[in-house]
Scaffold this active site. Structure first.
Site, mmCIF file in Angstrom:
data_model
loop_
_atom_site.group_PDB
_atom_site.id
_atom_site.type_symbol
_atom_site.label_atom_id
_atom_site.label_comp_id
_atom_site.label_asym_id
_atom_site.label_seq_id
_atom_site.Cartn_x
_atom_site.Cartn_y
_atom_site.Cartn_z
ATOM 1 N N GLU A 101 1.225 -1.479 0.180
ATOM 2 C CA GLU A 101 -0.071 -0.602 -0.066
ATOM 3 C C GLU A 101 1.325 1.052 0.061
ATOM 4 O O GLU A 101 0.385 2.244 0.090
ATOM 5 C CB GLU A 101 -1.183 -0.409 1.343
ATOM 6 C CG GLU A 101 -1.764 -0.750 1.499
ATOM 7 C CD GLU A 101 -2.842 -0.868 3.164
ATOM 8 O OE1 GLU A 101 -2.899 0.286 2.511
ATOM 9 O OE2 GLU A 101 -3.092 -1.701 3.541
ATOM 10 N N CYS A 133 -3.904 -4.944 2.274
ATOM 11 C CA CYS A 133 -3.196 -5.324 2.723
ATOM 12 C C CYS A 133 -3.067 -6.659 2.401
ATOM 13 O O CYS A 133 -2.223 -8.040 2.762
ATOM 14 C CB CYS A 133 -3.757 -5.668 4.543
ATOM 15 S SG CYS A 133 -4.055 -4.383 5.841
ATOM 16 N N HIS A 256 -3.883 -12.832 8.726
ATOM 17 C CA HIS A 256 -3.186 -11.083 8.936
ATOM 18 C C HIS A 256 -3.086 -10.502 10.277
ATOM 19 O O HIS A 256 -4.596 -11.424 10.931
ATOM 20 C CB HIS A 256 -4.330 -10.199 8.058
ATOM 21 C CG HIS A 256 -4.390 -8.793 7.942
ATOM 22 N ND1 HIS A 256 -2.594 -8.536 7.381
ATOM 23 C CD2 HIS A 256 -5.119 -7.501 8.153
ATOM 24 C CE1 HIS A 256 -3.291 -6.823 7.307
ATOM 25 N NE2 HIS A 256 -4.178 -6.663 8.329
ATOM 26 N N ASN A 288 1.426 -3.754 12.341
ATOM 27 C CA ASN A 288 0.835 -4.337 11.597
ATOM 28 C C ASN A 288 0.831 -3.463 10.508
ATOM 29 O O ASN A 288 1.830 -2.711 9.682
ATOM 30 C CB ASN A 288 -1.045 -3.505 11.334
ATOM 31 C CG ASN A 288 -1.962 -4.201 9.963
ATOM 32 O OD1 ASN A 288 -0.758 -4.885 9.212
ATOM 33 N ND2 ASN A 288 -2.573 -3.994 9.829
#
Lengths: 368, 134
Positions: A101, A133, A256, A288
């Site tokens: 991203e 993601c 994730h 993250n």
């Protein structure tokens, strides 16, 4: 469930990258949730506000890139680590695909920069993938197809991010930096065979960033269910059902990790126990890492897994979707892992910073 | 540097690609037409290992345009294990921890940006050795 490739594919080399700087979540809440009058910390420890040492027990923190790091430089180092573990001639790589991203350019591929730096140019595909993601695992799926069809002996898929978040937003507590590169090739020379993969997507607007916007927007609690849980759980369920496996028969699981709560709840719901996820659950230490999150967790598992173990990987990308992969480690893994720094070693080179240094490193000062 | 000269030097900047002299067998960096050691024609291309040691260094406080955001930083003369000396920034280390003779390894990092809309220039820097035990 995707069809299986004509030729079975595996991970022939893997590499992680995590930058050195760590911003504790407590430092973010100190700036954004405490009244200015009540904040009285006295002089900070260490030179220039930088503190070295291990995170405190309660410390949740995130990795922050240095001034000279971005998704391209981090992808290059992860890719070099993957190559070092594989001993593959980079001229044999036919695709360099980077999912992120935070590509440094809006128009100009990160993939060509990485391909050039690792010596894979010019006889290769190179492109950037975008799916929030899930961009990194989407690149892995495509690489399985390219190698599994016989079009390429090797393909490199990278998931890497220097995650963006608006100052003071809930995302800022976890939006970290890091990721991993997977070099895919024939199953016979791999450290882990990809036994199955599948994708699971729907049009779900839970997190997005419009063109020209510096920071993403999100739909608060909507990003949990139907977003995250609405894709991670059915993707994992379907994978286990079609593979005929129960959670207890899988040795390691990584999903994730946007925070600690979501992945733990998801994995517990699926029937996993903490010893199956503890090696790959890195979010409390590095944050993250968006497109890198599930993949860098996988690298930490590959760093410790024994031969013949089953690993379930489930990514999640907003917008929304999950990729699930079922891997089985091979006898090549133990020797290969020694040829590059482990994910734990990257996590261990830790420099704690304060919010002021974070603002400088992340370019968030309005008068920069 | 112009876009054209950056393009010509991309492989030496990203991966320390130099040459080996076919006559005197010295490693050459950066690549050039004539061997600086024996004056014969240089080549073929050879990528350096990236390992070397700090020969000398200095802390930069007054810096050229394009490097302001990164100051202060340390610039070192790095003696590559193949022989050539290169000038490069050190990274992932503060100046007071640098020592002459310190083993370092090459990493590819962002050198500078040509303003908000221009090219992002990547190239070699050196950091303390971090590679896995090998």
């Amino acid at each position: 469930m995707l069809n299986q490739p004509l030729k079975q594919v595996g991970i022939v080399g893997y590499g992680a990258y995590i930058p050195r700087y760590r911003l504790p979540a407590a430092e973010i809440s100190r700036v954004w949730t405490e009244e200015i009058e009540s904040v009285s910390q006295g002089p900070r420890q260490g030179k220039n506000g930088l503190k070295e040492g291990r995170a405190t027990a309660a410390g949740i923190e995130k990795a922050v890139p240095g001034l000279d790091e971005d998704t391209a430089t981090m992808s290059i180092e992860a890719a070099r680590n993957a190559l070092a573990r594989s001993k593959v001639d980079p001229q044999e790589i036919r695709a360099v695909w980077v999912g992120s991203e935070s590509h440094p350019y809006a128009v100009k591929p990160t993939g060509t920069i990485v391909a050039e730096a690792i010596g894979a140019a010019p006889a290769a595909q190179a492109a950037d993938w975008q799916f929030a993601c899930k961009a990194g695992t989407e690149a892995v799926q495509a690489a399985i197809g390219l190698v599994g069809s016989g079009m390429a002996p090797y393909a490199l898929a990278v998931g890497m991010d220097t995650a963006q978040s608006r100052p003071g937003d809930a995302l800022e507590y976890t939006a970290g930096a890091g990721g991993a590169a997977l070099l895919l090739g024939a199953a016979g020379e791999s450290v882990a065979v990809i036994e199955r993969s599948l994708g699971y997507v729907s049009d779900t607007t839970d997190f997005w960033r419009r063109p020209g916007q510096q920071f993403p927007s999100h739909a608060e609690r909507f990003s949990g269910d139907p977003g995250y849980f609405g894709h991670v759980l059915p993707a994992a369920d379907q994978m286990m059902r079609e593979a005929g496996l129960t959670a207890a028969e899988i040795d390691h699981v990584v999903v994730h990790q946007p925070n600690v709560k979501f992945p733990v709840r998801a994995m517990r719901t699926l029937g996993f126990e903490s010893e199956q996820w503890e090696n790959g659950l890195l979010v409390a230490e590095i944050g993250n890492t968006y497109a890198g999150s599930a993949l860098v967790g996988l690298t930490a598992i590959l760093d410790i897994a024994a031969e013949g173990q089953l690993v379930l990987v489930v990514s999640y990308g907003s917008g929304a979707g999950s990729d699930a992969f079922l891997l089985r480690t091979t006898g090549h893994l133990t020797a290969a892992r020694m040829n590059a720094p482990s994910t734990g070693e990257y996590i261990g080179r830790r420099i704690e910073i304060d919010y002021a240094h974070y603002v400088r490193l992340a370019g968030k000062l309005a008068a920069h | 540097m112009s876009i054209a000269s950056l393009w010509r030097t991309r492989q030496q900047r990203y991966s320390l690609q130099g040459e080996t002299c076919p006559d005197c067998h010295q490693a050459i960096f950066p690549p050039r037409d004539v061997c600086p050691y024996c004056s014969e024609a240089a080549g073929p291309l050879h990528t350096m290992s990236g390992r070397g040691e700090v020969y000398s260094y200095t802390k930069m406080l007054n810096v050229p345009d394009g490097f302001l955001a990164q100051r202060p930083y340390t610039v070192a003369l790095v003696k590559l294990e193949e022989g050539p000396m290169v000038t490069a920034q050190l990274t992932d280390i503060s100046e007071e921890d640098v020592e002459i003779g310190m083993p370092v390894e090459m990493v590819t990092r962002k050198l500078r940006e040509e303003g908000d809309s221009g090219e992002i220039v990547y190239g070699y820097k050196f950091r303390p050795v971090f590679a896995a035990a090998d």
